[in-house]
Design an enzyme around this catalytic site. Structure first.
Site, PDB file in Angstrom:
ATOM      1  N   GLU A 183       0.485  -1.012   0.505  1.00  0.00           N
ATOM      2  CA  GLU A 183       0.023  -0.029   0.112  1.00  0.00           C
ATOM      3  C   GLU A 183       0.772   1.378   0.154  1.00  0.00           C
ATOM      4  O   GLU A 183       0.668   1.994  -0.776  1.00  0.00           O
ATOM      5  CB  GLU A 183      -0.718  -0.252   1.406  1.00  0.00           C
ATOM      6  CG  GLU A 183      -2.086  -1.386   0.944  1.00  0.00           C
ATOM      7  CD  GLU A 183      -2.843  -1.249   2.470  1.00  0.00           C
ATOM      8  OE1 GLU A 183      -2.616  -1.729   3.284  1.00  0.00           O
ATOM      9  OE2 GLU A 183      -4.309  -1.126   2.405  1.00  0.00           O
TER      10      GLU A 183
ATOM     11  N   GLU B 286      -3.513  -9.923   3.435  1.00  0.00           N
ATOM     12  CA  GLU B 286      -4.235  -9.307   5.058  1.00  0.00           C
ATOM     13  C   GLU B 286      -4.786 -10.093   5.264  1.00  0.00           C
ATOM     14  O   GLU B 286      -5.140 -10.729   6.387  1.00  0.00           O
ATOM     15  CB  GLU B 286      -4.464  -7.675   4.672  1.00  0.00           C
ATOM     16  CG  GLU B 286      -3.841  -6.898   5.074  1.00  0.00           C
ATOM     17  CD  GLU B 286      -2.664  -6.264   3.784  1.00  0.00           C
ATOM     18  OE1 GLU B 286      -3.175  -7.024   2.866  1.00  0.00           O
ATOM     19  OE2 GLU B 286      -2.656  -5.533   3.654  1.00  0.00           O
TER      20      GLU B 286
HETATM   21  C1  LIG Z   1     -10.429   5.078  11.223  1.00  0.00           C
HETATM   22  C2  LIG Z   1     -10.110   3.149  10.966  1.00  0.00           C
HETATM   23  C3  LIG Z   1      -8.561   4.129  10.108  1.00  0.00           C
HETATM   24  C4  LIG Z   1      -8.593   2.440   9.309  1.00  0.00           C
HETATM   25  C5  LIG Z   1      -6.743   2.340   9.950  1.00  0.00           C
HETATM   26  C6  LIG Z   1      -6.143   1.037   9.102  1.00  0.00           C
HETATM   27  C7  LIG Z   1      -5.221   1.215   9.216  1.00  0.00           C
HETATM   28  C8  LIG Z   1      -4.525  -0.252   8.710  1.00  0.00           C
HETATM   29  C9  LIG Z   1      -3.551  -0.180   8.059  1.00  0.00           C
HETATM   30  C10 LIG Z   1      -2.994  -0.834   7.425  1.00  0.00           C
HETATM   31  C11 LIG Z   1      -3.233  -2.566   7.375  1.00  0.00           C
HETATM   32  C12 LIG Z   1      -2.219  -2.852   6.891  1.00  0.00           C
HETATM   33  C13 LIG Z   1      -2.145  -4.364   7.462  1.00  0.00           C
HETATM   34  C14 LIG Z   1      -1.094  -5.467   7.369  1.00  0.00           C
HETATM   35  O1  LIG Z   1      -0.218  -4.892   6.261  1.00  0.00           O
HETATM   36  S1  LIG Z   1      -0.578  -6.896   7.770  1.00  0.00           S
HETATM   37  C15 LIG Z   1       0.428  -7.310   7.308  1.00  0.00           C
HETATM   38  C16 LIG Z   1       0.635  -8.163   5.564  1.00  0.00           C
HETATM   39  N1  LIG Z   1       1.630  -8.906   5.898  1.00  0.00           N
HETATM   40  C17 LIG Z   1       1.988 -10.196   5.943  1.00  0.00           C
HETATM   41  O2  LIG Z   1       1.184 -10.988   6.050  1.00  0.00           O
HETATM   42  C18 LIG Z   1       3.041 -11.201   5.730  1.00  0.00           C
HETATM   43  C19 LIG Z   1       3.176 -11.604   7.115  1.00  0.00           C
HETATM   44  N2  LIG Z   1       4.725 -12.335   7.165  1.00  0.00           N
HETATM   45  C20 LIG Z   1       5.642 -13.545   6.189  1.00  0.00           C
HETATM   46  O3  LIG Z   1       4.345 -13.196   5.223  1.00  0.00           O
HETATM   47  C21 LIG Z   1       6.209 -13.162   6.398  1.00  0.00           C
HETATM   48  O4  LIG Z   1       6.746 -12.999   7.839  1.00  0.00           O
HETATM   49  C22 LIG Z   1       7.547 -12.903   5.297  1.00  0.00           C
HETATM   50  C23 LIG Z   1       7.338 -11.568   5.217  1.00  0.00           C
HETATM   51  C24 LIG Z   1       7.401 -13.408   3.702  1.00  0.00           C
HETATM   52  C25 LIG Z   1       8.840 -13.732   5.435  1.00  0.00           C
HETATM   53  O5  LIG Z   1       9.349 -15.063   6.338  1.00  0.00           O
HETATM   54  P1  LIG Z   1      10.169 -15.256   5.775  1.00  0.00           P
HETATM   55  O6  LIG Z   1      11.139 -15.019   6.314  1.00  0.00           O
HETATM   56  O7  LIG Z   1      10.194 -17.079   6.493  1.00  0.00           O
HETATM   57  O8  LIG Z   1      10.339 -15.058   7.633  1.00  0.00           O
HETATM   58  P2  LIG Z   1       9.319 -15.542   8.969  1.00  0.00           P
HETATM   59  O9  LIG Z   1       7.857 -15.587   8.810  1.00  0.00           O
HETATM   60  O10 LIG Z   1       9.413 -16.812  10.110  1.00  0.00           O
HETATM   61  O11 LIG Z   1       9.080 -13.874   9.957  1.00  0.00           O
HETATM   62  C26 LIG Z   1      10.302 -13.927  10.655  1.00  0.00           C
HETATM   63  C27 LIG Z   1      10.532 -12.609  11.247  1.00  0.00           C
HETATM   64  O12 LIG Z   1       9.585 -11.243  11.374  1.00  0.00           O
HETATM   65  C28 LIG Z   1       8.215 -10.993  12.226  1.00  0.00           C
HETATM   66  N3  LIG Z   1       6.830 -11.147  11.111  1.00  0.00           N
HETATM   67  C29 LIG Z   1       7.032 -11.133   9.712  1.00  0.00           C
HETATM   68  N4  LIG Z   1       6.079 -10.673   9.287  1.00  0.00           N
HETATM   69  C30 LIG Z   1       5.651  -9.759  10.363  1.00  0.00           C
HETATM   70  C31 LIG Z   1       4.567  -8.800  10.708  1.00  0.00           C
HETATM   71  N5  LIG Z   1       3.666  -8.379   9.169  1.00  0.00           N
HETATM   72  N6  LIG Z   1       3.810  -7.932  11.347  1.00  0.00           N
HETATM   73  C32 LIG Z   1       5.180  -8.777  12.512  1.00  0.00           C
HETATM   74  N7  LIG Z   1       5.815  -9.470  12.789  1.00  0.00           N
HETATM   75  C33 LIG Z   1       6.273 -10.074  11.617  1.00  0.00           C
HETATM   76  C34 LIG Z   1       7.700 -13.131  12.203  1.00  0.00           C
HETATM   77  O13 LIG Z   1       6.229 -13.515  13.771  1.00  0.00           O
HETATM   78  C35 LIG Z   1       9.246 -13.470  12.447  1.00  0.00           C
HETATM   79  O14 LIG Z   1       8.898 -13.751  14.219  1.00  0.00           O
HETATM   80  P3  LIG Z   1      10.176 -14.193  14.520  1.00  0.00           P
HETATM   81  O15 LIG Z   1      11.414 -14.327  14.283  1.00  0.00           O
HETATM   82  O16 LIG Z   1       9.530 -13.554  15.937  1.00  0.00           O
HETATM   83  O17 LIG Z   1       9.546 -15.732  14.641  1.00  0.00           O
END
Ligand SMILES: CCCCCCCC/C=C\C=C\CC(=O)SCCNC(=O)CCNC(=O)[C@H](O)C(C)(C)COP(=O)(O)OP(=O)(O)OC[C@H]1O[C@@H](n2cnc3c(N)ncnc32)[C@H](O)[C@@H]1OP(=O)(O)O
Length: 725
Positions: A106, A126
């Site tokens: 986005e 999402e």
């Molecule tokens: C009045 C009303 C107003 C409205 C306002 C609305 C405001 C909202 C605005 C925007 C909303 C946006 C929604 C989003 O963006 S939701 C998130 C979308 N993204 C995802 O779903 C991505 C998720 N992650 C993955 O798919 C993978 O992690 C990837 C990036 C592909 C990397 O994969 P890989 O290399 O296999 O690594 P891991 O999956 O093991 O991840 C590594 C560590 O990173 C942490 N992680 C990953 N993504 C996130 C994240 N988005 N948030 C927080 N943490 C994340 C993951 O947990 C691992 O952590 P750890 O090493 O501690 O295990």
């Protein structure tokens, strides 16, 4: 969190929030402040935004949706920050590497240009965590790439690689891996270009004329593939607003729908599952060792014993991760059949465009075959995948122990047998471990790694790390009859059959199970996998009983005082093995056919059975079917924790979601139990235990009782369990 620097007339914004540059409040504020600074800096003509480390921006910080949110220094929300970027009169270039996902894409769509490395991936995932793109994604993506592709990407959450994103118009150019250098060069080239056509919110939605058809196709696909999930429906609804309303009004709708989803129990459950899956590889055996205290061995080569469905599937999982495999069978014919199975599956992938012919050829070039264990003297790891027979497994492990080098790890793909007994056939029980794969092993993500009493921490670390390497979600469990998944499953299949004895029909039980969200009913799955498999295992048990001097009566409804249903055996004796014989709990058009039909013969068989055993058949309500199928399963999960077989509720949930089709949007059985209320589950267990005292699976778990009183959050249960062991 966001660094600002200037190189000549180019402002460079670097998002730096490891590990994936997730958008926290501070990142959002940082972007806003840096863009403001660049807009106000007279020396700046163009702006580049990129990510430090492995990713551009992988989306909003998922912790923020359910946890405490940091307070913001700037008032602007993410959608407002993106609007502010889009309105900039200085061009902004998103230089993407790794991933631009969710809020990351986005933000990129708020920029005027997007360039990406070839390996970069973009997407709006999402929906997979129960929400929707709430910062304009549902409105900008259909304007950028067209309604059809936007509906597809947003409702499925799938990522696409840069070349496809380029074709769809989501990115403007694919560049070399030196992304910052490329970003700066691209920025300099667009300084003087007009920005009018580059502000996505001002563009019309592409394919709008086909909206009705595209939206109804997307909804139909969701009904078929994402049954029970509310997020895909709302995501489609939000995208559909782009056709009906001007951009700003549609953005209000997007915010409204976002609020509906972000506060839903499905979103919380899916986000819990997201983090649980990432926790699973980080194993911990309380008081013994954990992932961060032990180094895994490096597995360079592997062998698989047995070229049946399981063995060939495991071999493919290893080959796909570029691990050379020696496949071993007892005779040439079995070996050739197994190799043909692998070749055919790869040929299928080539036909479907999932692999190129060269890739398939390369993967197959890493496959060796052998009829002798003598060829295994140098392999680092062996996975035995023959059928479930203890004597056979012990014979194989004794031979492997002699043939393999002392450091080799020996794994058994058993789904129920005692790992300690298998290990006792070797002089290296520390190197023996269970690696329970799920069918088809090249596809299913769960790997249940079963540690024996003497399995060393290094061996656990090795199979956990191997699991991650071959794309699985590895979970460490302890050794007990049937481990975690199948042990819990046993209560469910037993109770499903007891329901038939008392008045329900197979399709009535199955429809309650499917309505809950499990893709296939208990009896349908039994027909699919073949009733004869369980029959063979039970016959072994009856033989053991007979050897110990206890005669087994084929009509007995109790074994050792425990309620038992002989119905499965009765069906097998009639040759009703399931789909493969064209009849099982259901009837099929012909052997091998997929569609189950209610079978009047089964209805009569059940009525006769109940009469013979003096059971008065009654109408059983869907609520009772639900409680009797799922509550003992959940209770068994608590017993598994109580016994230290699993150390965290999250691991049990990961097992059920990834191995048994438990609907992810309920978080898994343990999380779901917490949602229902542990006190309610406990009271219901007590009620049924009184009614069915001869089924020990109704005996309520003491841990369940204690946790019901304490009302601890699920994240604290693991600690509670560790303190009791
Ligand atoms: C009045 C009303 C107003 C409205 C306002 C609305 C405001 C909202 C605005 C925007 C909303 C946006 C929604 C989003 O963006 S939701 C998130 C979308 N993204 C995802 O779903 C991505 C998720 N992650 C993955 O798919 C993978 O992690 C990837 C990036 C592909 C990397 O994969 P890989 O290399 O296999 O690594 P891991 O999956 O093991 O991840 C590594 C560590 O990173 C942490 N992680 C990953 N993504 C996130 C994240 N988005 N948030 C927080 N943490 C994340 C993951 O947990 C691992 O952590 P750890 O090493 O501690 O295990």
């Amino acid at each position: 969190m966001v660094d600002y620097r200037r190189e000549g007339n180019v402002a460079i914004l670097t998002v730096n929030n490891p590990p994936v540059n997730a958008i926290s409040t501070r990142v959002k504020d940082g972007i806003y402040e840096c863009i403001s600074r660049a807009k106000n800096d007279t020396k700046v003509s163009v702006i580049v935004i990129h990510g430090h480390g492995k990713h551009f921006i992988a989306g909003a910080d998922i912790h923020g949706f359910s946890g405490q949110r940091e307070s913001s220094k700037v008032v602007a929300t993410l959608p407002e920050v993106i609007a502010f970027m889009e309105a900039s009169n200085k061009p902004i270039v998103a230089a993407i590497h790794g991933t631009a996902l969710g809020g990351g894409l986005e933000i990129a769509m708020g920029c005027h240009y997007r360039i990406a490395t070839k390996s970069a991936r973009v997407g709006q995932p999402e929906v997979l965590i129960g929400i929707l793109p709430g910062a304009g994604g549902t409105q900008r993506l259909p304007r950028l790439c067209g309604l059809g592709p936007a509906l597809d990407l947003i409702s499925t959450g799938r990522h696409i690689k840069a070349p496809q994103a380029l074709k769809l118009g989501i990115i403007d150019k694919i560049v070399s891996d030196d992304i910052l250098k490329e970003g700066i060069a691209f920025a300099k080239a667009v300084i003087d270009k007009p920005l009018n056509g580059r502000r996505i919110s001002t563009l019309p939605v592409k394919d709008a004329e086909n909206a009705e058809q595209l939206i109804s196709a997307a909804n139909a696909s969701v009904r078929k593939r994402q049954r029970g999930m509310m997020a895909p429906i709302w995501n489609i609804k939000a995208v559909a607003e782009s056709i009906k309303l001007p951009f700003d009004e549609a953005m209000e709708k997007e915010a409204e729908y976002f609020t509906v989803l972000v506060t839903s129990s499905q979103a919380r459950a899916l986000q819990y599952a997201f983090f649980s899956e990432r926790l699973a590889p980080k194993w911990e055996v309380p008081g013994v060792a954990s992932y961060n205290t032990v180094k895994p061995m490096n597995i360079k080569t592997a062998a698989v014993i047995g070229a049946g469905t399981m063995g060939t599937g495991i071999a493919m999982a290893l080959l796909n991760a570029r691990i050379p495999v020696t496949l071993v069978e007892q005779n040439k014919q079995f070996l050739e059949k197994g190799v043909k199975m692998i070749q055919d599956l790869y040929a299928g992938s080539v036909r479907l465009g999932k692999l190129t012919a060269d890739q398939a050829k390369y993967l197959l070039s890493n496959l060796k075959t052998s009829l002798s264990y003598d060829d295994l003297s140098t392999v680092d790891c062996v996975i035995e995948a023959v059928y479930e027979n203890m004597a056979l497994k012990k014979e194989i492990f004794a031979k492997l122990d002699n043939a393999c080098k002392p450091s080799a790890v020996l794994c058994s793909n058993t789904s129920s047998l005692d790992i300690d007994e298998i290990a006792s056939a070797t002089k290296r029980p520390d190197k023996v471990i269970g690696t329970h794969f799920f069918v088809p092993a090249y596809y299913m993500r769960l790997l249940e790694n079963v540690r024996g009493k003497l399995t060393s921490p290094e061996t656990i670390a090795t199979v956990q790390s191997l699991g991650v390497r071959i794309g699985k979600i590895p979970v460490v469990v302890g050794n007990c009859d049937s481990f975690v998944g199948n042990r819990m499953l046993g209560t469910y299949t037993s109770e499903a059959q007891f329901l038939l004895e008392e008045g329900a029909l197979p399709h009535e039980v199955d429809s309650v199970i499917k309505d809950f969200g499990i893709p296939i009913g208990a009896f349908e799955v039994s027909d699919l996998s073949g009733l004869d498999i369980g029959w063979r295992i039970r016959k072994e048990r009856y033989e053991k009983l007979e050897k110990s001097g206890k005669k087994h009566d084929p009509n007995a409804r109790f074994i050792n005082g425990e309620r038992f249903s002989p119905l499965g055996d009765t069906l097998c004796e009639k040759g009703r093995f399931g789909r493969k014989t064209g009849m099982g709990w259901y009837r099929y058009e012909k052997p091998g056919a997929k569609e189950p039909f209610i079978d009047a013969e089964i209805t009569t068989l059940l009525e006769d059975y109940s009469k013979k055993h003096n059971i008065t058949r009654r109408k059983i309500s869907p609520q009772e079917i639900f409680e009797r199928c799922f509550y003992p399963l959940i209770n068994e999960g608590f017993k598994v924790l109580e016994d230290g077989i699993a150390t965290r509720p999250e691991d049990i949930d990961v097992i059920w979601i990834n191995g048994y089709g438990w609907p992810k949007y309920t978080g898994g059985p343990m999380y779901y139990a917490n949602q229902i209320g542990l006190d309610k589950i406990y009271d219901t267990m007590c009620y049924y235990y009184e009614q069915h005292p001869t089924s020990s699976h109704w005996r309520p778990s003491a841990l369940l009782r204690d946790l019901a009183k304490q009302q601890l959050p699920i994240s604290q249960w693991g600690k509670q369990v560790a303190s009791r062991l």
